[in-house]
Motif scaffolding. Structure first.
Motif, mmCIF file in Angstrom:
data_model
loop_
_atom_site.group_PDB
_atom_site.id
_atom_site.type_symbol
_atom_site.label_atom_id
_atom_site.label_comp_id
_atom_site.label_asym_id
_atom_site.label_seq_id
_atom_site.Cartn_x
_atom_site.Cartn_y
_atom_site.Cartn_z
ATOM 1 N N GLY A 58 36.021 -46.115 -23.790
ATOM 2 C CA GLY A 58 36.405 -47.518 -23.710
ATOM 3 C C GLY A 58 36.325 -48.211 -25.059
ATOM 4 N N LYS A 59 35.290 -47.892 -25.829
ATOM 5 C CA LYS A 59 35.143 -48.484 -27.167
ATOM 6 C C LYS A 59 36.277 -48.044 -28.085
ATOM 7 N N ALA A 60 36.764 -46.824 -27.889
ATOM 8 C CA ALA A 60 37.868 -46.319 -28.712
ATOM 9 C C ALA A 60 39.170 -47.074 -28.430
ATOM 10 N N LEU A 61 39.267 -47.750 -27.287
ATOM 11 C CA LEU A 61 40.467 -48.517 -26.951
ATOM 12 C C LEU A 61 40.506 -49.898 -27.602
ATOM 13 N N ILE A 62 39.387 -50.398 -28.079
ATOM 14 C CA ILE A 62 39.321 -51.758 -28.628
ATOM 15 C C ILE A 62 40.326 -51.983 -29.760
ATOM 16 N N PRO A 63 40.439 -51.083 -30.749
ATOM 17 C CA PRO A 63 41.444 -51.317 -31.800
ATOM 18 C C PRO A 63 42.867 -51.398 -31.252
ATOM 19 N N ILE A 64 43.162 -50.637 -30.218
ATOM 20 C CA ILE A 64 44.494 -50.666 -29.606
ATOM 21 C C ILE A 64 44.723 -52.011 -28.915
ATOM 22 N N ILE A 65 43.718 -52.484 -28.211
ATOM 23 C CA ILE A 65 43.815 -53.783 -27.537
ATOM 24 C C ILE A 65 43.995 -54.897 -28.566
ATOM 25 N N ASP A 66 43.268 -54.808 -29.669
ATOM 26 C CA ASP A 66 43.411 -55.806 -30.733
ATOM 27 C C ASP A 66 44.831 -55.815 -31.306
ATOM 28 N N LEU A 67 45.411 -54.623 -31.499
ATOM 29 C CA LEU A 67 46.788 -54.534 -31.992
ATOM 30 C C LEU A 67 47.781 -55.117 -30.993
ATOM 31 N N MET A 68 47.533 -54.886 -29.707
ATOM 32 C CA MET A 68 48.407 -55.446 -28.678
ATOM 33 C C MET A 68 48.328 -56.974 -28.690
ATOM 34 N N GLU A 69 47.141 -57.512 -28.923
ATOM 35 C CA GLU A 69 46.988 -58.966 -29.008
ATOM 36 C C GLU A 69 47.778 -59.517 -30.197
ATOM 37 N N GLU A 70 47.662 -58.863 -31.348
ATOM 38 C CA GLU A 70 48.402 -59.290 -32.535
ATOM 39 C C GLU A 70 49.910 -59.242 -32.281
ATOM 40 N N PHE A 71 50.369 -58.178 -31.648
ATOM 41 C CA PHE A 71 51.787 -58.034 -31.329
ATOM 42 C C PHE A 71 52.243 -59.176 -30.426
ATOM 43 N N GLY A 72 51.449 -59.472 -29.405
ATOM 44 C CA GLY A 72 51.787 -60.549 -28.477
ATOM 45 C C GLY A 72 51.845 -61.898 -29.160
ATOM 46 N N LYS A 73 50.933 -62.128 -30.082
ATOM 47 C CA LYS A 73 50.941 -63.398 -30.811
ATOM 48 C C LYS A 73 52.183 -63.527 -31.689
ATOM 49 N N GLU A 74 52.606 -62.416 -32.260
ATOM 50 C CA GLU A 74 53.752 -62.463 -33.167
ATOM 51 C C GLU A 74 55.089 -62.457 -32.416
ATOM 52 N N PHE A 75 55.177 -61.651 -31.366
ATOM 53 C CA PHE A 75 56.469 -61.461 -30.727
ATOM 54 C C PHE A 75 56.536 -61.994 -29.294
ATOM 55 N N GLY A 76 55.451 -62.560 -28.808
ATOM 56 C CA GLY A 76 55.425 -63.065 -27.439
ATOM 57 C C GLY A 76 56.334 -64.261 -27.261
ATOM 58 N N GLU A 77 56.463 -64.697 -26.027
ATOM 59 C CA GLU A 77 57.319 -65.849 -25.721
ATOM 60 C C GLU A 77 56.861 -67.074 -26.471
ATOM 61 N N LYS A 78 57.808 -67.749 -27.011
ATOM 62 C CA LYS A 78 57.546 -69.018 -27.694
ATOM 63 C C LYS A 78 57.984 -70.130 -26.755
ATOM 64 N N GLU A 79 57.174 -71.139 -26.615
ATOM 65 C CA GLU A 79 57.533 -72.256 -25.738
ATOM 66 C C GLU A 79 58.377 -73.270 -26.463
#
Length: 79
Positions: A58-79
């Motif tokens: 589970g700890k090994a997944l944290i960097p992947i989750i962090d990257l997914m968050e960054e991706f979502g912030k950059e490319f996610g839906e804009k209101e």
């Protein structure tokens, strides 16, 4: 992600994920435990205390989750 800094009790997880049903949360926690992402520890007290924590997998997944968050912030839906 919520378990990355310390172990948490069910009630803490439920409060953090306030809009999830108890059944859905319990099912998800069981699936994560079965996949060896989290560990469930029951302490022999009255009333019983149950804590959830991340396994090494589970700890090994944290960097992947962090990257997914960054991706979502950059490319996610804009209101």
């Amino acid at each position: 992600w919520f378990l990355q800094t310390k172990e948490r009790r069910y009630s803490e997880i439920k409060a953090f994920l306030w809009d999830i049903s108890q059944g859905s949360l319990t099912k998800q926690l069981r699936e994560l435990e079965a996949d060896d992402i989290i560990k469930r520890e029951v302490y022999p007290e009255v009333p019983p205390r149950v804590e959830y924590s991340l396994t090494s997998k589970g700890k090994a997944l944290i960097p992947i989750i962090d990257l997914m968050e960054e991706f979502g912030k950059e490319f996610g839906e804009k209101e």
